[in-house]
Design an enzyme around this catalytic site. Structure first.
Site, PDB file in Angstrom:
ATOM      1  N   ASP A  10       0.878  -1.162   0.000  1.00 46.10           N
ATOM      2  CA  ASP A  10       0.000   0.000   0.000  1.00 46.10           C
ATOM      3  C   ASP A  10       0.923   1.221   0.000  1.00 46.10           C
ATOM      4  O   ASP A  10       2.123   1.104   0.285  1.00 46.10           O
ATOM      5  CB  ASP A  10      -0.881  -0.029   1.263  1.00 46.10           C
ATOM      6  N   ASP A  12      -0.088   4.925   1.201  1.00 50.58           N
ATOM      7  CA  ASP A  12      -0.289   5.782   2.375  1.00 50.58           C
ATOM      8  C   ASP A  12      -0.098   4.998   3.670  1.00 50.58           C
ATOM      9  O   ASP A  12      -0.730   3.971   3.873  1.00 50.58           O
ATOM     10  CB  ASP A  12      -1.702   6.372   2.363  1.00 50.58           C
TER      11      ASP A  12
END
Length: 221
Positions: A10, A12
């Site tokens: 991922d 963020d």
């Protein structure tokens, strides 16, 4: 038993922390609509797509708006967010990330980014990490947000590997669930009290080695 061939990340909260910029932009939008959101409330928006986030905020403010107006507001929020992230540099990369990716390359593992953000390529370019990923799956390539596993299953498919040959790195509950639903080993980065579904939990990439992850993934499945 399958051998781990790929790491899917991922963006963020794993590579960079843009949550503060999202929060500032959403807060500005809420304020313009006549109410406020707190940092605690903002936790509910992590790992959630832009339109879903807007729906959560509007519900919080007790507002129901037509689709056209919602699209307008989402675009406005994104413009404010882009103004903030366009100032990002390599200094915004989270501690431990560069060292971890160095280990990933030495281990000859494939890499993919799995982010629901449509701004992921811009952020990677700003922080100088576009070349760190073999495949980039962002919000423009998927039709379903997390916790649907599409962002990760599509990443595995583009890398040419099976889901059980992948490890997912996530900091959000929705992302951990997406990885698990996709049939992958999931490393949760954050609190064990929150990321309860993850197979392995660490505070951040700074607290992990690739060897630790591979050992855990290959001995617990």
């Amino acid at each position: 038993m399958s051998v781990i061939k790929a790491f899917l990340f991922d963006l963020d909260g794993v590579i960079v922390d843009t949550a503060i910029y999202h929060y500032q932009a959403w807060k500005r939008l809420a304020n313009e609509l006549g109410f406020d959101i707190s940092e605690e409330f903002n936790e509910r928006l992590k790992g959630v797509s832009r339109m879903e986030s807007l729906d959560i905020i509007l519900e919080h403010g007790g507002l129901t708006l037509p689709e056209e107006k919602k699209n307008e507001l989402a675009a406005e929020k994104n413009q404010w967010y882009l103004e903030l992230v366009s100032r990002m540099t390599s200094d915004d990369i989270l501690p431990g990330v560069a060292n971890f990716f160095s280990q990933v390359r030495k281990a000859n593992l494939l890499t993919a980014l799995g982010s629901v953000s449509k701004n992921a390529p811009l952020i990677l370019e700003r922080i100088g990490m576009s070349e760190a990923f073999d495949v980039i799956i962002d919000g423009t390539k998927i039709s379903k947000g997390k916790p649907d596993p599409e962002v990760f299953t599509k990443g595995a498919a583009e890398l040419g590997v099976n889901p059980d040959e992948c490890v997912v790195f996530e900091d959000a509950v929705a992302g951990v669930e997406a990885g698990k639903r996709g049939g992958m080993f999931v490393v949760g980065l954050g609190s064990p009290d929150v990321l309860t579904q993850a197979d392995l939990i660490a505070p951040s990439l700074e607290n992990l080695t690739v060897a630790d992850v591979l050992n855990k993934a290959e001995t617990t499945r």
